[in-house]
Design a protein around this motif. Structure first.
Motif, PDB file in Angstrom:
ATOM      1  N   SER A  49      63.515 -39.857  -9.294  1.00 50.50           N
ATOM      2  CA  SER A  49      62.029 -40.169  -9.433  1.00 50.50           C
ATOM      3  C   SER A  49      61.488 -39.393 -10.574  1.00 50.50           C
ATOM      4  N   ASN A  50      61.860 -38.126 -10.459  1.00 41.59           N
ATOM      5  CA  ASN A  50      61.573 -37.229 -11.570  1.00 41.59           C
ATOM      6  C   ASN A  50      61.707 -37.512 -12.872  1.00 41.59           C
ATOM      7  N   ILE A  51      63.047 -38.120 -12.982  1.00 40.37           N
ATOM      8  CA  ILE A  51      63.570 -38.497 -14.522  1.00 40.37           C
ATOM      9  C   ILE A  51      62.777 -39.851 -14.752  1.00 40.37           C
ATOM     10  N   VAL A  52      62.698 -40.784 -14.077  1.00 39.68           N
ATOM     11  CA  VAL A  52      61.953 -41.890 -14.204  1.00 39.68           C
ATOM     12  C   VAL A  52      60.399 -41.557 -14.730  1.00 39.68           C
ATOM     13  N   ASN A  53      59.782 -40.732 -14.167  1.00 41.50           N
ATOM     14  CA  ASN A  53      58.334 -40.253 -14.554  1.00 41.50           C
ATOM     15  C   ASN A  53      58.391 -39.456 -15.713  1.00 41.50           C
ATOM     16  N   ASN A  54      59.266 -38.719 -16.246  1.00 46.39           N
ATOM     17  CA  ASN A  54      59.293 -37.658 -17.277  1.00 46.39           C
ATOM     18  C   ASN A  54      60.271 -38.185 -18.748  1.00 46.39           C
ATOM     19  N   LEU A  55      61.331 -39.153 -18.434  1.00 46.07           N
ATOM     20  CA  LEU A  55      62.109 -39.723 -19.597  1.00 46.07           C
ATOM     21  C   LEU A  55      61.206 -40.805 -20.100  1.00 46.07           C
ATOM     22  N   ARG A  56      61.454 -40.492 -21.742  1.00 49.17           N
ATOM     23  CA  ARG A  56      61.016 -41.794 -22.684  1.00 49.17           C
ATOM     24  C   ARG A  56      61.154 -43.122 -22.110  1.00 49.17           C
ATOM     25  N   LYS A  57      60.197 -43.874 -22.320  1.00 50.05           N
ATOM     26  CA  LYS A  57      60.108 -45.107 -21.556  1.00 50.05           C
ATOM     27  C   LYS A  57      60.908 -46.124 -22.371  1.00 50.05           C
ATOM     28  N   ASP A  58      61.616 -45.954 -23.497  1.00 51.36           N
ATOM     29  CA  ASP A  58      62.403 -46.727 -24.369  1.00 51.36           C
ATOM     30  C   ASP A  58      63.634 -46.633 -23.813  1.00 51.36           C
ATOM     31  N   TRP A  59      64.106 -45.770 -22.823  1.00 53.81           N
ATOM     32  CA  TRP A  59      65.323 -45.559 -22.380  1.00 53.81           C
ATOM     33  C   TRP A  59      65.458 -45.880 -20.874  1.00 53.81           C
ATOM     34  N   PHE A  60      66.258 -46.143 -20.100  1.00 56.26           N
ATOM     35  CA  PHE A  60      66.349 -46.832 -18.974  1.00 56.26           C
ATOM     36  C   PHE A  60      67.098 -45.572 -18.029  1.00 56.26           C
ATOM     37  N   VAL A  61      66.658 -45.415 -16.602  1.00 53.65           N
ATOM     38  CA  VAL A  61      67.294 -44.528 -15.610  1.00 53.65           C
ATOM     39  C   VAL A  61      68.082 -45.500 -14.662  1.00 53.65           C
ATOM     40  N   ALA A  62      69.280 -45.104 -14.326  1.00 54.80           N
ATOM     41  CA  ALA A  62      70.048 -45.674 -13.647  1.00 54.80           C
ATOM     42  C   ALA A  62      70.517 -44.785 -12.204  1.00 54.80           C
ATOM     43  N   ALA A  63      70.763 -45.453 -11.197  1.00 51.15           N
ATOM     44  CA  ALA A  63      71.279 -44.888 -10.096  1.00 51.15           C
ATOM     45  C   ALA A  63      73.013 -45.039 -10.124  1.00 51.15           C
ATOM     46  N   GLN A  64      73.563 -44.024  -9.498  1.00 51.93           N
ATOM     47  CA  GLN A  64      75.330 -43.969  -9.726  1.00 51.93           C
ATOM     48  C   GLN A  64      75.787 -44.848  -8.911  1.00 51.93           C
ATOM     49  N   ASN A  65      74.887 -45.284  -7.869  1.00 53.33           N
ATOM     50  CA  ASN A  65      75.571 -45.989  -6.545  1.00 53.33           C
ATOM     51  C   ASN A  65      74.358 -46.657  -5.883  1.00 53.33           C
ATOM     52  N   CYS A  66      74.650 -47.702  -4.966  1.00 51.65           N
ATOM     53  CA  CYS A  66      73.626 -48.027  -4.376  1.00 51.65           C
ATOM     54  C   CYS A  66      74.482 -49.127  -3.109  1.00 51.65           C
ATOM     55  N   PHE A  67      73.568 -49.010  -1.987  1.00 50.28           N
ATOM     56  CA  PHE A  67      74.332 -49.717  -0.921  1.00 50.28           C
ATOM     57  C   PHE A  67      73.892 -51.367  -1.081  1.00 50.28           C
ATOM     58  N   LYS A  68      74.623 -52.168  -0.129  1.00 53.25           N
ATOM     59  CA  LYS A  68      74.485 -53.621  -0.151  1.00 53.25           C
ATOM     60  C   LYS A  68      73.575 -54.248   0.842  1.00 53.25           C
ATOM     61  N   ASN A  69      72.999 -53.439   1.325  1.00 58.07           N
ATOM     62  CA  ASN A  69      71.898 -53.900   2.280  1.00 58.07           C
ATOM     63  C   ASN A  69      70.537 -53.656   1.761  1.00 58.07           C
ATOM     64  N   GLU A  70      69.495 -53.967   2.692  1.00 57.36           N
ATOM     65  CA  GLU A  70      68.003 -53.725   2.347  1.00 57.36           C
ATOM     66  C   GLU A  70      67.769 -52.418   3.168  1.00 57.36           C
TER      67      GLU A  70
END
Ligand code: 13P
Length: 238
Positions: A49-70
């Motif tokens: 969250s913090n990095i999404v809010n503060n990083l320049r908008k022409d770069w993307f932010v990614a998670a390193q992993n994510c689960f397969k259900n909602e």
């Protein structure tokens, strides 16, 4: 179709609030404005969250992993719906550290990959062989097995980036030579051409990861089928 160069930094389990702040300030001031390069950072989930809010908008932010259900009773996991809720629409899936340390099977990686893509996420799918598998001549077989398992039911390939990360090169300083990496990238692209379509093969970004640093990235990046990098230690997060 010309492929955009793609560079992502995988911070792994590194960083702290104050360290991230310095790094983000540094990134935000960097003079990189090339429209033909897509740049992002994959950060620990607590800092997303913090990095999404503060990083320049022409770069993307990614998670390193994510689960397969909602949602549901999956203690310790996060869903792509939660990621999207905070403005993150990229995730790495199938990193070898997840496969080896956390026993993620080809099947689970496939389920995650397909679910995330079906939900409109962008996925960096990692494949790569162990040193022993390379030594026994199984490199192509292992990478294609992982790739097939992760994409078996895929209809839309447009939000996928494939990262070839030989396990023996990760964090070891033993980078693959440009020729070694190119050979595997070419096999992957040929498989895409014959098993999916020429359009997907031509447009797919296939990036290399494993001890990439300033000194070796130029030669690797010159290879025909290497479209960028997934960088660990050289992100200077340590
Ligand atoms: O695992 C990696 C990126 O996902 C690569 O890590 P290193 O660059 O530290 O070898």
């Amino acid at each position: 179709m010309k492929r955009k160069f793609f560079v992502a930094g995988n911070w792994k389990m590194n960083g702290s609030t104050s360290f991230n702040e310095d790094l983000i300030n540094f990134f935000n001031q960097a003079e990189i404005r090339d429209q033909n390069v897509e740049i992002g950072v994959a950060v620990p989930s607590v800092y997303l969250s913090n990095i999404v809010n503060n990083l320049r908008k022409d770069w993307f932010v990614a998670a390193q992993n994510c689960f397969k259900n909602e949602k549901g009773a999956y203690t310790g996991e996060i869903s792509c719906h939660m990621l999207k809720d905070i403005g993150v629409n990229w995730s790495i899936i199938g990193h070898s550290e997840r496969r080896i340390i956390f026993n993620e099977s080809d099947e689970l990686v496939g389920e995650k990959c397909e679910y995330l893509l079906s939900q409109g996420m962008k996925v960096i799918l990692c494949v790569g062989e162990l040193r022993s598998e390379r030594e026994s001549g199984e490199t192509k077989q292992v990478c294609l097995r992982q790739l097939k398992a992760a994409t078996e039911k895929l209809k839309d390939w447009s939000n996928l980036v494939i990262a070839y990360e030989p396990v023996w090169a990760i964090g070891t300083g033993k980078v693959a030579t440009p020729e070694e990496a190119q050979e595997v990238h070419k096999v992957i692209r040929e498989w895409l051409r014959t098993s999916v379509s020429a359009t997907v093969a031509e447009s797919m970004s296939i990036v290399y990861g494993g001890s990439v640093k300033a000194e070796n990235c130029v030669d690797l990046g010159k290879m025909e089928d290497i479209d960028g990098f997934l960088v660990g230690g050289a992100c200077k997060y340590m």
